[in-house]
Design an enzyme around this catalytic site. Sequence first.
Site, mmCIF file in Angstrom:
data_model
loop_
_atom_site.group_PDB
_atom_site.id
_atom_site.type_symbol
_atom_site.label_atom_id
_atom_site.label_comp_id
_atom_site.label_asym_id
_atom_site.label_seq_id
_atom_site.Cartn_x
_atom_site.Cartn_y
_atom_site.Cartn_z
ATOM 1 N N TYR A 48 -32.862 1.092 6.325
ATOM 2 C CA TYR A 48 -33.041 -0.274 5.838
ATOM 3 C C TYR A 48 -33.630 -1.147 6.946
ATOM 4 C CZ TYR A 48 -32.022 -4.639 3.373
ATOM 5 O OH TYR A 48 -32.135 -5.855 2.737
ATOM 6 N N ASP B 210 -46.260 2.642 -11.060
ATOM 7 C CA ASP B 210 -45.499 3.196 -9.941
ATOM 8 C C ASP B 210 -46.395 3.053 -8.717
ATOM 9 O OD1 ASP B 210 -44.269 4.679 -7.983
ATOM 10 O OD2 ASP B 210 -43.810 6.394 -9.274
ATOM 11 N N LYS C 171 -37.326 -3.119 6.679
ATOM 12 C CA LYS C 171 -37.502 -4.563 6.687
ATOM 13 C C LYS C 171 -38.319 -5.041 7.892
ATOM 14 C CE LYS C 171 -35.558 -4.761 2.824
ATOM 15 N NZ LYS C 171 -36.428 -4.909 1.627
#
Length: 304
Positions: free
Chosen positions: A174, A74, A178
């Site tokens: 989002y 993780d 990005k």
Amino acid sequence: MNPPLTGKVALVAGATRGAGRQIAVQLGAAGATVYATGRTTRDRRSEMDRPETIEETAELVTAAGGTGVAVAVDHLDPEQVRKLVERIDAEQGRLDVLVNDIWGADPLITWEKPVWEQPLDAGFRTLRLAVDTHIITSHFALPLLIRRPGGLVVEIGDGTKAYNDATYRLSVFYDLAKVSVNRLGFTQAHELAPHGCTALALTPGWLRSEAMLEHFGVTEATWRDGAKTDPHFVMSETPAFVGRAVAALAADPDRHRWNGQSLDSGGLAQEYGFTDLDGTRPHWARYHDEVVAPGKPADDSGYR
């Protein structure tokens, strides 16, 4: 002759499926030893709740000609990442390529809602998965990578810097994720340059990942049927295409010319001459600018 990456060691962080899996496989096909990490194993699934596992990825790497090593990690847990890098150091004594492809936030995204209608917990979890994971991994892995000049760091994102700077990505979280990944390629380039190493950001085009194929109700063998739902799907590419882009960069002795840049798989195919699995060179970025953006009918002629 030996494959070009024989003797090289790569860490593909986030290699369970999609781009990460095929980046690992294509590095293996070029002869590398590849540590493939992720959270989904044959014993336990991550919150993505998908069937692909890191063990499968490692087996594909080995079948392709490399040496695949699956490690459950993780990447939000610094201690797990520290132990991973210590293991690579103990077993290999080097790290030549780091690919930060960690994501896993697809189920968390709320599309086309303004920030005041976005769920904050899911949004901040998205940023942690997309950004914190990459920084944690670089924090522990780069001291090993910079021991030798020539190391390569590839930040895998969605959209080039030029595209993301000019395009609203349909969700504030989002969008920020990005843009941040592209910026990490740029900032690490500055920090690695004095050590003779290279960092950059890389995006695939329209990726035919396992999840995307399921979304369109097709298989890799029947993928063109997806164009019945969205005609521009004719320009999609397999994950192997961006995988071959990373392998080409890793094998290029002059790769430092790309330091700090934001690149795409289609553009690198024109530079290096590799193809997708069907022998074509899809150039999604150019197709988007010249066909999708102006609203022209779907037609992949001249773009493969």
